[in-house]
Write an enzyme that holds these catalytic residues in place. Structure first.
Site, PDB file in Angstrom:
ATOM      1  CG  HIS A 119       2.276 -13.218  -2.891  1.00 56.17           C
ATOM      2  ND1 HIS A 119       2.616 -13.121  -1.483  1.00 56.17           N
ATOM      3  CD2 HIS A 119       2.213 -12.284  -3.243  1.00 56.17           C
ATOM      4  CE1 HIS A 119       2.518 -11.844  -1.470  1.00 56.17           C
ATOM      5  NE2 HIS A 119       2.210 -11.246  -2.610  1.00 56.17           N
ATOM      6  CD  GLU A 159      -0.314  -7.389  -7.666  1.00 57.07           C
ATOM      7  OE1 GLU A 159      -1.240  -7.253  -7.181  1.00 57.07           O
ATOM      8  OE2 GLU A 159       0.772  -7.202  -6.753  1.00 57.07           O
ATOM      9  CD  GLU A 165      -1.542  -4.802  -3.223  1.00 55.04           C
ATOM     10  OE1 GLU A 165      -1.556  -5.834  -3.834  1.00 55.04           O
ATOM     11  OE2 GLU A 165      -0.475  -4.280  -2.911  1.00 55.04           O
TER      12      GLU A 165
END
Length: 407
Positions: free
Chosen positions: A236, A266, A362
């Site tokens: 982040h 991503e 992820e």
């Protein structure tokens, strides 16, 4: 001129016509029926929703608080949003049922409106225990006659975790939009370009796609995190003005927001050929990603999936570099609000996957600066759990075959 005593504490204003909501009236009726069944079973006559995610889920209205209180009062007969006068008629237009506007002429008019909608002092009130502040709890007790406050947040989260056909259709549209943003970013990457310039290319492409595909949606909160070099170590980390250099590890992260619904893409990339150590780390994370994709199916548990990926990283000698859990649920959430914490791929969550759930895979590892292969490696796909398996709704390619950019 009206004096202070003549100003209304709250009022109703049906200004304009109802706006199209993200879902059908039948979809909101279904959600409210499930909530009302919980209320009846637990003897809760009134529920006060306060979070952005639950108010949007049950009413269609996604608020912007700006320091003001918002709510949605649900009884067996009504679903009424409570909004600040600064928003005028917009909350009513975007609420599936009614709306009450409170004024700021006098402190705590919000609570006076809630009392009116709750029918006075109901005795038991459902609240979101993970959202209501201590200050708000004290005011609820004061204005509602010291009711028993019953936490309904776990029940509403469980309801949001299983998506309807309408929700899944919107999430698929979001996943496609994320791919559009990814392609725009891929095309914009070049030596000397800055993170912020590349991020804006992806964000603008997604905003245009949302406007094309969803002409009646609200356009806000779509964003990109594009990171390079050491800035890839955190998932982040904010965008900077750093200029890209040959040999950089890159992290592409696109997040379209469509009427409060979040999706994501991503990907790890390199500007120029990665060195041998970096390529080894990247390929290991890709292998973990593919293992995770194979494990998503009905009947699997979040903790069981996590254990399998942990075993793989341990065999590779990389478990100590794991950054966070291996995936999470999708729906009404963003970096500002929401979370379906019962559906995250972590060791301490034993939720069983079932048809209608939507989860990401992820895996991420980050290698500290100064070590071979330094940087953060992350891939992210979204899967819809079905009766017999799972559908991967992310289309943008991952891995060295597509994401090494010529320098």
């Amino acid at each position: 001129m009206l004096d202070q005593t003549q100003r209304p504490e709250f009022f109703t204003s049906h200004n304009g016509e109802k706006a199209p909501l993200p879902f059908s009236k039948g979809e909101y009726d279904r959600r409210l029926a499930k909530l009302r069944a919980v209320m009846a079973a637990r003897d809760i006559p009134v529920v006060l929703l306060t979070s952005m995610q639950n108010i949007a889920y049950y009413s269609g209205f996604l608020y912007c608080s700006f320091g003001r209180a918002y709510g949605c009062v649900v009884t067996q007969d009504a679903c009424t949003t409570v909004s600040a006068n600064i928003d005028a008629g917009q909350p009513w237009r975007r609420s599936v049922e009614d709306n009450v506007i409170y004024t700021d002429w006098k402190r705590n008019n919000y609570w006076r409106a809630v009392v009116e909608l709750a029918g006075g002092t109901p005795g038991r009130v459902g609240i979101e225990g993970d959202h209501m502040t201590l200050a708000a709890r004290d005011l609820a007790m004061e204005f509602l006659g010291s009711p028993e406050l019953v936490d309904i947040a776990p029940a509403t989260m469980a309801a949001r975790m299983v998506k309807s056909a309408e929700e899944i259709a919107l999430i698929k549209g979001g996943a496609h939009t994320a791919d559009v943003g990814g392609a725009a970013i891929h095309a914009a990457i070049r030596e000397g370009a800055t993170e912020i310039d590349i991020a804006m290319a992806g964000r603008d492409a997604m905003d245009r796609e949302i406007a094309r595909a969803y002409p009646e949606a609200e356009y806000r909160d779509t964003w990109v995190w594009f990171q390079s070099g050491i800035n890839t170590d955190g998932a982040h980390n904010p965008v900077t003005k750093r200029a890209l250099e040959k040999g950089d590890i890159l992290s592409l992260n696109t997040f379209p927001m469509i009427s409060g619904y979040y999706t994501a893409l991503e990907r790890t990339l390199f500007l120029g050929e990665p060195d041998a150590a970096s390529l080894k780390m990247w390929e290991a994370n890709v292998a973990a990603h593919e293992l995770g994709l194979s494990l998503i199916k009905p009947g699997a548990t979040c903790s069981g999936i996590t254990a399998e990926i942990n075993r793989f990283f341990e065999q590779e000698g990389l478990l100590q570099y794991r950054s966070f859990g291996y995936g999470h649920s999708f729906g009404i959430l963003s970096h500002y609000y929401g979370r379906e914490a019962g559906l995250e791929l972590r060791e301490d969550i034993d939720t069983v996957l079932e048809p209608g759930m939507v989860v990401s895979i992820e895996p991420m590892i980050w290698i500290p600066e100064g070590q071979p292969g330094a940087g953060g490696y992350r891939e992210h796909d979204i899967l819809v759990v079905g009766e017999d398996g799972a559908e991967n709704i992310t289309g943008f390619p991952y891995g060295p075959g597509h994401n090494i950019i010529n320098a």
